[in-house]
Design a protein around this motif. Structure first.
Motif, PDB file in Angstrom:
ATOM      1  N   HIS A 247      31.540  -9.974  53.856  1.00 26.31           N
ATOM      2  CA  HIS A 247      31.663 -10.131  52.398  1.00 26.31           C
ATOM      3  C   HIS A 247      31.654  -8.776  51.713  1.00 26.31           C
ATOM      4  O   HIS A 247      32.460  -8.506  50.813  1.00 26.31           O
ATOM      5  CB  HIS A 247      30.513 -10.991  51.846  1.00 26.31           C
ATOM      6  N   THR A 248      30.723  -7.927  52.135  1.00 32.38           N
ATOM      7  CA  THR A 248      30.590  -6.611  51.508  1.00 32.38           C
ATOM      8  C   THR A 248      31.883  -5.801  51.665  1.00 32.38           C
ATOM      9  O   THR A 248      32.417  -5.260  50.698  1.00 32.38           O
ATOM     10  CB  THR A 248      29.416  -5.833  52.151  1.00 32.38           C
ATOM     11  N   ILE A 249      32.392  -5.762  52.885  1.00 29.87           N
ATOM     12  CA  ILE A 249      33.584  -4.940  53.111  1.00 29.87           C
ATOM     13  C   ILE A 249      34.829  -5.642  52.531  1.00 29.87           C
ATOM     14  O   ILE A 249      35.780  -4.989  52.109  1.00 29.87           O
ATOM     15  CB  ILE A 249      33.755  -4.566  54.608  1.00 29.87           C
TER      16      ILE A 249
ATOM     17  N   LEU B 255      38.036 -14.488  55.001  1.00 28.06           N
ATOM     18  CA  LEU B 255      38.309 -13.115  54.582  1.00 28.06           C
ATOM     19  C   LEU B 255      39.815 -12.903  54.350  1.00 28.06           C
ATOM     20  O   LEU B 255      40.227 -12.310  53.349  1.00 28.06           O
ATOM     21  CB  LEU B 255      37.794 -12.155  55.664  1.00 28.06           C
ATOM     22  N   THR B 256      40.607 -13.407  55.266  1.00 33.59           N
ATOM     23  CA  THR B 256      42.066 -13.261  55.138  1.00 33.59           C
ATOM     24  C   THR B 256      42.557 -13.948  53.858  1.00 33.59           C
ATOM     25  O   THR B 256      43.369 -13.388  53.110  1.00 33.59           O
ATOM     26  CB  THR B 256      42.764 -13.853  56.386  1.00 33.59           C
ATOM     27  N   ILE B 257      42.051 -15.132  53.613  1.00 33.36           N
ATOM     28  CA  ILE B 257      42.459 -15.869  52.407  1.00 33.36           C
ATOM     29  C   ILE B 257      41.992 -15.123  51.152  1.00 33.36           C
ATOM     30  O   ILE B 257      42.749 -14.940  50.195  1.00 33.36           O
ATOM     31  CB  ILE B 257      41.908 -17.320  52.443  1.00 33.36           C
ATOM     32  N   ALA B 258      40.746 -14.648  51.175  1.00 33.99           N
ATOM     33  CA  ALA B 258      40.194 -13.948  49.999  1.00 33.99           C
ATOM     34  C   ALA B 258      41.001 -12.687  49.677  1.00 33.99           C
ATOM     35  O   ALA B 258      41.087 -12.279  48.514  1.00 33.99           O
ATOM     36  CB  ALA B 258      38.734 -13.587  50.246  1.00 33.99           C
ATOM     37  N   LEU B 259      41.586 -12.075  50.699  1.00 39.19           N
ATOM     38  CA  LEU B 259      42.353 -10.841  50.474  1.00 39.19           C
ATOM     39  C   LEU B 259      43.855 -11.113  50.308  1.00 39.19           C
ATOM     40  O   LEU B 259      44.657 -10.183  50.313  1.00 39.19           O
ATOM     41  CB  LEU B 259      42.113  -9.863  51.636  1.00 39.19           C
ATOM     42  N   GLY B 260      44.221 -12.377  50.170  1.00 38.24           N
ATOM     43  CA  GLY B 260      45.634 -12.706  49.985  1.00 38.24           C
ATOM     44  C   GLY B 260      46.471 -12.406  51.217  1.00 38.24           C
ATOM     45  O   GLY B 260      47.663 -12.110  51.109  1.00 38.24           O
ATOM     46  N   GLY B 261      45.867 -12.469  52.379  1.00 35.16           N
ATOM     47  CA  GLY B 261      46.594 -12.201  53.635  1.00 35.16           C
ATOM     48  C   GLY B 261      47.811 -13.115  53.757  1.00 35.16           C
ATOM     49  O   GLY B 261      47.716 -14.311  53.467  1.00 35.16           O
ATOM     50  N   GLU B 262      48.922 -12.556  54.187  1.00 33.82           N
ATOM     51  CA  GLU B 262      50.153 -13.349  54.223  1.00 33.82           C
ATOM     52  C   GLU B 262      50.299 -14.161  55.503  1.00 33.82           C
ATOM     53  O   GLU B 262      51.073 -15.110  55.561  1.00 33.82           O
ATOM     54  CB  GLU B 262      51.361 -12.425  54.010  1.00 33.82           C
TER      55      GLU B 262
END
Ligand code: XUL
Ligand code: CO
Length: 446
Positions: A130-132, A186-193
């Motif tokens: 979460h932090t990173i 994490l991938t979803i939170a960062l908009g990972g494609e």
């Protein structure tokens, strides 16, 4: 540290003396410039930037210090110096975004624990991710750099020594489940494609202690559960499987593209999963890269590429940067004819050599690989647009374009019909495959 300086903003610059890498054309003498990659140049209807969607691989470029089975790492990366895991992860990410933006690349890719060291418990790992993740989101927003794909490292930790989704012990499998859930979040939170599965230890060391059928059933169940979770949580991207025949396991279940396509179809996963094709994995499977791309394209599953190259003499995964224009031109022909990659891009899953210890070596490596792809795209486009290549290949099949050949393609001829036609026609005239002429044609444009 010799190669870091502190900027006026108080932020460390990890690659001092290197500015934004720009396109300067084929005649430049500047080794830190692109000769062929002109990101806004339009080729075959798309800019080079759009064609490739180049990505930096976090694990090799930021984490790989050159260790091998014979000795420890050689590269004293200044961003790995901090002993506190969160501080180290932030330093590493500062270096990553400085590097990616100096190269002017649009994407990066990571495994969960490339970003930050795994914690002693799942809860601690989740806190760290979460932090990173928050730190990454801010960096991405400020730079415009995006996440091509995320993945979970299900092969380094000792608990995965017998596999992750294919582990004979359910207690290990659930750990993999928890880890994939966090990596998907994490991938979803960062908009990972996209999201990748590479089954590093999904296979066996010995068939004697392995129930292969049961392990394959488990792998399918696991992928299905991961897919359902991601979809339920708003992930609209592609899932990619990355085939590899062996290493570290003796035999990996995702052996090559054809094997993976068969597996996905058998278990009804072929609508959600496509393939991430890696050059050195193709050659380890005794295929060419272009062969694997074509197999994926035939199935409508050509999703993404892990760019690198193997070594002609060594039989292992050397993960060197691409430098063979002829080989990549053959690959670009397949990609262009397939209409491009589906959702993915070109990720440099490649590492500088153990004795390449200067910070600028990372730049030379990426610039070289990027220019090989750019040059190959220009050559492949010229071959398709300006040469007789397509027509020559089509003409080899002209006997199926009309008459009885066409009737055969339409499924209108029985085996008796074929026998009858053969008897009537007699021995066919010899027709050369013209391989050397095709090879020369390609060479003319590289
Ligand atoms: C290993 C490999 C991985 C995947 C991601 O051979 O290619 O780095 O790309 O797990
Ligand atoms: Co890879």
């Amino acid at each position: 540290m010799a190669n870091t300086i502190h900027t006026t903003l108080g932020e460390t610059e990890y690659f001092p003396g290197i500015g934004r890498i720009r396109y300067e054309g084929p005649d430049t003498d500047n080794p830190l410039a692109y000769r062929f990659y002109d990101e806004s140049r339009v080729v075959a209807g798309k800019t080079m930037r759009e064609h490739f969607k180049f990505a930096v691989a976090y694990w090799h470029t930021l984490c790989g210090t050159g260790g091998d089975p014979f000795g420890p790492g050689t590269k004293a990366f200044p961003w790995l110096r901090a002993t506190d895991p969160v501080q180290q992860a932030k330093d590493k990410m500062d270096a990553a975004f400085e590097f990616i933006t100096k190269l002017g690349l649009p994407y990066y890719c990571f495994h969960d624990f490339d970003l930050i060291a795994e914690g002693d418990t799942l809860a601690e790992s989740e806190r760290r991710l979460h932090t990173i993740g928050d730190y990454a989101r801010a960096k991405m927003a400020a730079s415009g750099v995006r996440l091509l794909w995320g993945t979970a490292n299900l092969f380094s930790h000792p608990r995965y020594m017998n596999g992750a989704a294919t582990n004979p012990d359910f207690a290990a499998l659930v750990q993999a489940g928890a880890q994939v859930k966090m990596a998907l979040d994490l991938t979803i939170a960062l908009g990972g494609e996209n999201y990748v599965f590479w089954g590093g230890r999904e296979g066996y060391q010995s068939l004697l202690n392995t129930d292969m059928k049961r392990e394959l059933d488990h792998m399918a169940r696991f992928l299905d559960a991961a897919k359902d979770y991601a979809r339920k949580n708003g992930f609209t991207g592609n899932f990619f499987i990355e085939p590899k025949p062996m290493d570290p396991s003796k035999h990996q279940y995702d052996f090559d593209c054809a094997t993976v396509i068969g597996f996905l179809r058998e278990y009804g996963l072929d609508k959600d999963f496509k393939l991430n094709v890696e050059v050195n994995h193709a050659t380890l499977a005794l295929h060419s890269f272009q062969h694997e791309l074509q197999v994926a394209a035939n199935a409508g599953m050509l999703g993404s590429i892990d760019a690198n190259r193997g070594d002609y003499q060594n039989g292992w995964d050397t993960d060197q940067f691409p430098n063979n224009v002829y080989e990549i031109t053959e690959a670009m022909l397949v990609i262009l004819e397939a209409g491009g990659l589906q959702g993915g891009g070109v990720n440099f899953d490649a590492k500088t050599r153990r004795n390449s210890t200067d910070p600028d070596d990372l730049f030379h490596a990426h610039i070289g690989g990027i220019d090989v792809f750019a040059r190959a795209l220009l050559a492949a486009d010229a071959i398709l647009e300006k040469s007789a290549y397509r027509q020559l290949r089509r003409e080899r099949y002209a006997s199926f374009d009309s008459g009885e050949g066409q009737a055969f393609e339409k499924g209108q001829l029985s085996l008796e019909n074929l026998a009858e036609i053969a008897r009537r026609n007699g021995e066919p005239a010899q027709r050369s495959g013209k391989q050397e002429m095709f090879e020369n044609l390609l060479n003319r444009f590289v």
